[in-house]
Each structure stands twice: as structure tokens, then as C-alpha cells.
Design a protein around this motif. Structure first.
Motif, PDB file in Angstrom:
ATOM      1  N   GLY B  27      27.741   2.385  25.801  1.00  0.00           N
ATOM      2  CA  GLY B  27      27.041   2.414  27.089  1.00  0.00           C
ATOM      3  C   GLY B  27      26.044   1.273  27.195  1.00  0.00           C
ATOM      4  N   ALA B  38      27.477   1.571  34.975  1.00  0.00           N
ATOM      5  CA  ALA B  38      27.578   2.832  34.235  1.00  0.00           C
ATOM      6  C   ALA B  38      28.820   3.610  34.692  1.00  0.00           C
ATOM      7  CB  ALA B  38      26.323   3.667  34.455  1.00  0.00           C
ATOM      8  N   THR B  39      29.049   3.611  36.007  1.00  0.00           N
ATOM      9  CA  THR B  39      30.209   4.337  36.556  1.00  0.00           C
ATOM     10  C   THR B  39      31.502   3.730  36.021  1.00  0.00           C
ATOM     11  OG1 THR B  39      28.893   4.472  38.542  1.00  0.00           O
ATOM     12  CG2 THR B  39      31.127   5.267  38.712  1.00  0.00           C
ATOM     13  N   VAL B  42      31.961   4.740  32.335  1.00  0.00           N
ATOM     14  CA  VAL B  42      32.396   6.132  32.155  1.00  0.00           C
ATOM     15  C   VAL B  42      33.842   6.290  32.627  1.00  0.00           C
ATOM     16  CG1 VAL B  42      31.937   8.533  32.826  1.00  0.00           C
ATOM     17  CG2 VAL B  42      30.045   7.034  32.291  1.00  0.00           C
ATOM     18  N   TYR B  65      26.694   7.212  29.688  1.00  0.00           N
ATOM     19  CA  TYR B  65      25.900   7.233  30.927  1.00  0.00           C
ATOM     20  C   TYR B  65      24.438   6.832  30.657  1.00  0.00           C
ATOM     21  CZ  TYR B  65      24.109   9.431  35.293  1.00  0.00           C
ATOM     22  OH  TYR B  65      23.520   9.690  36.509  1.00  0.00           O
ATOM     23  N   THR B 309      19.536  10.596  35.461  1.00  0.00           N
ATOM     24  CA  THR B 309      20.671  11.041  34.634  1.00  0.00           C
ATOM     25  C   THR B 309      20.691  12.571  34.452  1.00  0.00           C
ATOM     26  OG1 THR B 309      19.397  10.604  32.623  1.00  0.00           O
ATOM     27  CG2 THR B 309      20.886   8.867  33.351  1.00  0.00           C
ATOM     28  N   VAL B 326      28.849   9.032  38.597  1.00  0.00           N
ATOM     29  CA  VAL B 326      29.157   9.273  37.173  1.00  0.00           C
ATOM     30  C   VAL B 326      29.438  10.759  36.942  1.00  0.00           C
ATOM     31  CG1 VAL B 326      28.289   9.096  34.817  1.00  0.00           C
ATOM     32  CG2 VAL B 326      27.757   7.309  36.457  1.00  0.00           C
ATOM     33  N   THR B 327      28.605  11.622  37.529  1.00  0.00           N
ATOM     34  CA  THR B 327      28.832  13.056  37.317  1.00  0.00           C
ATOM     35  C   THR B 327      30.107  13.525  38.037  1.00  0.00           C
ATOM     36  OG1 THR B 327      27.161  13.429  39.011  1.00  0.00           O
ATOM     37  CG2 THR B 327      26.491  13.818  36.747  1.00  0.00           C
TER      38      THR B 327
END
Lengths: 155, 498
Positions: B27, B38-39, B42, B65, B309, B326-327
Motif C-alpha cells: 500500500g 489507494a482504490t 485495492v 488501504y 479509513t 475502496v470499501t
């Protein structure tokens, strides 16, 4: 930006209209007799919303002041490179099933590394083979993804 | 206590620690590289988790993340190029400090600020989530429908100046999700004759890889021959006493605000960072130093972006609604493991939920340790040439989209989504709403129809409880809040004039 907005609104409106026409032929609540809306209602509602939003965006874009109408470069050295890249990737995915992951990916990597990094041919081939084999081994043997299950080297 | 023992003996094994460490280090490297978000990280590394169990997979993704959101600050400080959008605010003050020869100091503060923000968000995650899940257990289909509609309405408010475009993109996401067999009546919708690939619906994982990773790689191609910026040396990374005071004064507050922002569906770490920057400016002892290299201007955004986050996990775990892009991918990761995020997860998989809580804290701690111990190594990542990295990203996107169902159809979906995502970015159309639409669309439709089925077609079911009205007020406030504020302002002005 005005032109881009109008194209985006046009594409969305066309998709919305097409889906309304298709969904209008689906069974309705009366066909099921349970009070539950049929499978066409939800897509029709969302498509209608998309049509309305497309109309709103188009109207706003037409009235857009000149100073906000920034130029979006769609045909310069950078974008031409992107379009060629897209073409190569489409061709790569098209032959992937026949050539298999190892051969197709090595060739694809070699093309891009030769083009972008401008390395000596032997270095280009070496990097392409190493990158492909590392990815292949990690997915095939560590993660059990059957990457080798298709193509001329399939097993 | 028994649960803690169970978690540490069955879930948080040394292997899981290793996966988290790998996640955090990957990461940080991904975040540090400009152009890799970050997206994207992941989405790219999600297929790696397919062979793992749920705890291993999710904790590795959480490591990526947390690491990526922090890692973005490295290039923001050293190159004035934010590694991820979440670090754009850090670049303002960080690079000024770098130019003064204080890059190490800026990075040390960024590391500790990120840690403080992250830990605050974990504390809130542990405190709020179980309560929210308990409340959500009382939700019926009508309430879940209104919750999903509220989540969809948020699209407008997160789209900035592009509200119509964001909403249209959200609608497109919902429509893509309708393709395939209808879950209520089993009717097949929008399927080309004889093509079984469409019947099961279009999976959103390849779409996400396309929209977030492939399209970003296409954008990187545009300036692939641009000269790499020269790096600045990193020394003296341990924060001084005065820096620690600033950190302890500002980062917990911005961490808290970041967490609250993270809870709002669709609002990401970039928003958290800029709000954190503004809050830090308001709290600063010397606000006039902002723009010239202020340490407080790093404490704020770094606390804010890492605060997001933990916040983003709250709606994901308790309601099944993604807090950010991301989630949204993590929902996919849980679904692949056969788990459904939402209040029932707290009943059926309590150990997993608490493993995630503890894992989130460990991931933040690992991020802090790795940050201080390896900052000089991570700054070397910036010298990895884009010309080699970009073709590798292509291969990872291809294999990543194939891996989920071992289907070449998904590879085509990913590639088309990548091309669409590139042109959407050119037209300044935000892509996150599409993902919200893809996830919340089916949830809204299914609960809408189930509620009507249960009520025998009576639409008053959507106005029957206090929770329904709570969501209706939220929806109206989200959609018309701006106009209502304007209207109230006008009345207030008129009265004041009289």
C-alpha cells in the motif's frame, strides 16, 4: 467541455431511451397479481431519471459561458498514444483465448516496453518474459487461478 | 475476553500478520507512486485474496488501504506530486518544507499524523459500529430501501460542480446492475439472445478494476515520456517536541472529522484531507505560515485522510453501504467469501467483525512502524520508471479481472470499463457514483419490491415508521438542502432589512 458534455448527455439519453423501450415490454405488476412491481418498473424509473438529467446537462451546457467552456484535448501526442494502447489491448484480449496467457502477455509486454522504455531488444524480451512468468506463477501456483487453462499451451 | 482469545488464536495468526505487513508495505509503495491510487491498489490486488480466508483477505486489503492513503504523502512531500488524491492537501505545505531541506521532518509528521488519525478512526469504528448494527437489525425492507436511496442521493453532493454528471453516472451504475436474472421474479433482463455471460449479471469487480485501475493507467500513458522529477534527500524524520505538540493538538481533531466524513457514503479521503487542512488552518497558532511550509498544515490533512479509513468501514460493516470506493471493493471481497456485509454480520460473524476492528488498529501501527523504519526505502520507490510499471499494471488488470470467475468475458468487461472510465475522466464525469449505483441499486430495488410484496402493494409502508421518516428527512435534506438554505437566507435578509 461543452462538446464533451453534449456527447455525454447524448449517449446517456440514447441508452436511457433504448432501455425504456426494452423494459416497457416486460411483465407488469398486474401479470404477477401480488402487488409487486414487475421487472421493468425499476429500469424504466432510473432510465427516465437519466433522460431528465441528460436533458438538464444538455441545456446547461448550451448556456455555458464562454470562459467556462475549457478546451479538452482529444487529439494530441498523448491521447494518440492512449488510443493506440487501447487498440493493442483490444487485440491482445481478442487473441488471449487462442494464444494463452504466457505467449500473449509476453508479446504485449514486449510491445509496450519496447515502445515506452526504448530498451535494447534483448533487455525488452528479458523484462517481458520475467514479468509474465512472475505474474503467471503467482496466480497459477500460489493463488490457484487457472491462468494456464486456455490457449495453445493449455494443460 | 473469550472472544479476544478466540480472535488471537484462530483469526489473528502470524500468517495474517504477515499478510497485513505485505498489504501495508504494498500500500505504501502504491500510494507513493504518483498515478496509482489507494482504490487502484485495492482493486489490483483484490484477486490475490481469492485464495485466502475472509479474515486474511480483508485484513490484507485494509493494510493496502491504510498504507496507500499514508504513502501518498511521500511523493506529495518529495516531488510536490500527490501519490493519491488524498495527499493533495499535504503537498501544499510538505513540498515547501522539502524545499527548505526539511523533507524528513515533514514526512515524520505526516507518518505520525496519519497514525493518530487512523487510531482515532479505529476507536470510533469500535464504538459506533456495534450500536449502529443493533439499530440496523430493526430495519425492515422499507427502511433498507430508504437507506439505499439516501446513499444514492449522496451521489449529487459528492460530485462537486458536476452534480448532473455524477447523478447520470450513478444511474448508469444502477442500470448496469439490472442486467441479468431479476432476483424477485427471475425474469431475465437486458440479455442478448443466447449469451449466458449476461444472465448472472455483470460483476462489479471487473468494472471497478477497469474504472479505477485501467483508466488511470491510460491516463498515465498520456505523459509517460515526461521527465521524472529529481528527488530530495530525507533526513531527521523523528518529530521534534514542538511538532509533537502540534500533532497532538490538531491530528486527533481532524482524525475525528475525517472519520465522520468517511461515514458519509461516497465521501473519500481526499475530502477528509482538504477539510482537515482547513480545520488545521483555523486551529493554527500561526495561520499566516500556511502556504509557506507549515507543520500544522501537514498534521491536519494527514489526520483527516487516515481518519476516513476507519469511518468508511462503519457504513460498510453495519449497513452494507460503502463509505467510499475502496470499501465498495471490500464489499465485493466479502461477498466473494460468501459473507454479506450488514447488521447480520455482527450476529453471525462476530469474530470476523472484531478481527477487522483489531486488524485495523494493527494495520495502522504497522503503517507507523514501517513509515519510520523504511521511509528512505519507500522514497526510492519513486524512482521505479513508469515506462515499465504501466505495462505491468495492464497485465495485472487483465489477470485480476479474469481471476474472479476464470472468465474471459470479465476481461472484456474490465477493458471496456477502462476505456469508458478514461473518456469519463476527460469529460470530468466522476466515476465513484457508478460504483455506488452498482452496489446500492440492487439493494434499493430488491428492498423496494420486497416491502411492497410484504405490504400487499400498499405504498404507505415507506412512511410507516420513525426510521422511515428519519431517512426521508435525510433524503430531502441531501437533495434540497442547498436550496432550503438559500431560501432561509433570503427570508432572514428580508426580515433584517425590515
Amino acid at each position: 467541455m461543452k462538446k464533451m458534455n453534449l456527447i455525454f448527455a447524448g449517449v446517456c439519453a440514447a441508452i436511457g431511451a433504448l432501455l425504456i423501450i426494452l423494459a416497457a415490454g416486460y411483465p407488469t405488476a398486474a401479470d404477477y397479481g401480488t402487488g409487486v412491481p414487475g421487472p421493468g418498473l425499476w429500469p424504466i424509473v432510473i432510465s427516465a431519471m437519466m433522460l431528465a438529467l441528460a436533458a438538464l446537462l444538455a441545456m446547461k451546457s448550451i448556456k455555458m459561458p464562454a470562459e467556462k467552456n475549457t478546451d479538452v484535448p482529444m487529439w494530441n501526442e498523448g491521447t494518440k498514444r492512449v488510443y493506440i494502447t487501447m487498440g493493442i489491448l483490444f487485440a491482445y484480449v481478442a487473441v488471449l483465448e487462442f494464444l494463452g496467457f504466457i505467449i500473449a502477455t509476453t508479446v504485449m509486454e514486449a510491445i509496450f516496453i519496447h515502445w515506452f522504455a526504448k530498451k535494447k531488444p534483448i533487455i525488452t524480451v528479458l523484462i517481458s518474459v520475467v514479468v509474465t512468468l512472475v505474474i503467471y506463477c503467482v496466480f497459477q501456483y500460489v493463488l490457484n487461478v487457472p491462468v494456464g487453462s486456455f490457449g495453445i499451451l493449455a494443460f | 475476553m473469550d472472544m479476544l482469545v478466540e480472535i488471537f488464536t484462530t483469526s489473528l495468526t502470524p500468517v495474517v500478520f504477515l499478510y497485513m505487513l505485505i498489504g501495508v508495505i504494498s500500500g505504501i509503495c502504491i500510494g507513493a507512486l504518483p498515478g496509482l491510487t489507494a482504490t487502484m491498489g485495492v482493486a489490483l490486488l483484490l484477486p490475490m485474496t481469492f485464495g485466502m480466508d475472509a479474515a486474511q483477505g480483508i485484513l490484507m486489503l485494509l493494510g493496502i488501504y491504510v498504507g496507500a492513503i499514508y504513502g501518498g504523502s511521500i511523493s506529495a512531500v518529495l516531488l510536490h506530486t500527490p501519490g493519491t488524491p488524498a495527499s493533495a492537501a499535504t503537498a501544499i505545505e510538505g513540498y515547501k518544507l522539502s524545499q527548505r531541506g526539511e523533507a524528513g521532518r515533514a514526512l515524520g509528521v505526516a507518518t505520525l499524523g496519519s497514525y493518530i488519525g487512523g487510531v482515532i478512526s479505529v476507536l470510533l469504528l469500535v464504538t459506533i459500529s456495534p450500536q449502529l448494527a443493533k439499530l440496523a437489525l430493526k430495519f425492515s425492507s422499507a427502511e433498507f430501501f430508504l437507506l439505499a436511496v439516501f446513499g444514492l442521493c449522496i451521489i449529487g453532493s459528492i460530485s462537486g460542480d458536476n452534480v448532473e454528471k455524477g447523478l447520470m453516472c450513478g444511474c448508469a451504475g444502477i442500470l448496469v446492475a439490472t442486467i441479468g436474472i431479476d432476483s424477485v421474479t427471475s425474469y431475465i433482463r437486458f440479455c442478448p439472445e443466447g449469451n449466458y455471460n449476461f444472465m448472472g449479471g455483470i460483476s462489479y469487480i471487473p468494472i471497478m478494476i477497469g474504472l479505477f485501475a485501467m483508466s488511470q493507467a491510460f491516463e498515465n500513458i498520456e505523459d509517460i515520456f515526461a521527465e521524472e522529477k529529481e528527488q530530495i534527500k530525507v533526513t531527521n524524520i523523528i518529530p521534534k517536541k514542538e511538532d509533537l505538540k502540534a500533532l497532538l493538538r490538531i491530528s486527533p481533531i481532524t482524525g475525528l472529522i475525517g472519520t465522520m466524513i468517511g461515514i458519509i457514503p461516497g465521501a473519500g479521503a481526499d475530502i477528509g484531507a482538504f477539510v482537515g487542512y482547513n480545520v488545521a488552518k483555523g486551529m493554527a497558532k500561526e495561520p499566516e505560515k500556511f502556504g509557506e511550509g507549515s507543520i500544522e498544515g501537514i498534521c491536519g490533512p494527514e489526520g483527516g485522510n487516515n481518519g476516513v479509513t476507519g469511518g468508511a468501514l462503519i457504513p460498510m460493516l453495519t449497513l452494507g453501504v460503502p463509505g467510499d470506493a475502496v470499501t465498495a471493493i471490500m464489499i465485493g471481497a466479502l461477498t466473494i467469501q460468501g459473507l454479506t456485509p450488514g447488521p447480520m454480520l455482527f450476529e453471525t460473524n462476530k469474530v470476523l467483525v472484531y478481527t477487522i476492528f483489531i486488524g485495523m488498529f494493527i494495520a495502522n501501527t504497522l503503517m507507523c512502524i514501517c513509515g519510520f523504519a523504511g521511509i528512505r526505502v519507500f522514497s526510492k520507490v519513486l524512482s521505479v520508471p513508469k515506462v515499465i510499471l504501466t505495462p505491468i499494471i495492464f497485465a495485472l488488470c487483465i489477470i485480476g479481472s479474469f481471476a474472479m470467475k476464470n472468465s474471459l468475458f470479465d476481461v472484456w468487461v474490465m477493458l471496456i470499463a477502462g476505456v469508458v472510465g478514461y473518456f469519463m475522466s476527460k469529460a470530468k464525469v466522476p466515476t465513484s457514483p457508478a460504483i455506488l449505483g452498482l452496489i446500492l441499486g440492487p439493494m434499493a430495488e430488491k428492498n423496494f419490491r420486497t416491502a411492497l410484496l410484504k405490504s400487499g402493494g400498499d405504498p404507505t409502508v415507506f412512511f410507516s415508521t420513525v426510521i422511515c421518516w428519519f431517512f426521508i428527512i435525510l433524503i430531502v435534506g441531501t437533495l434540497f438542502g442547498g436550496q432550503l438554505k438559500e431560501f432561509a437566507g433570503k427570508i432572514f435578509k428580508k426580515k433584517a432589512a425590515k
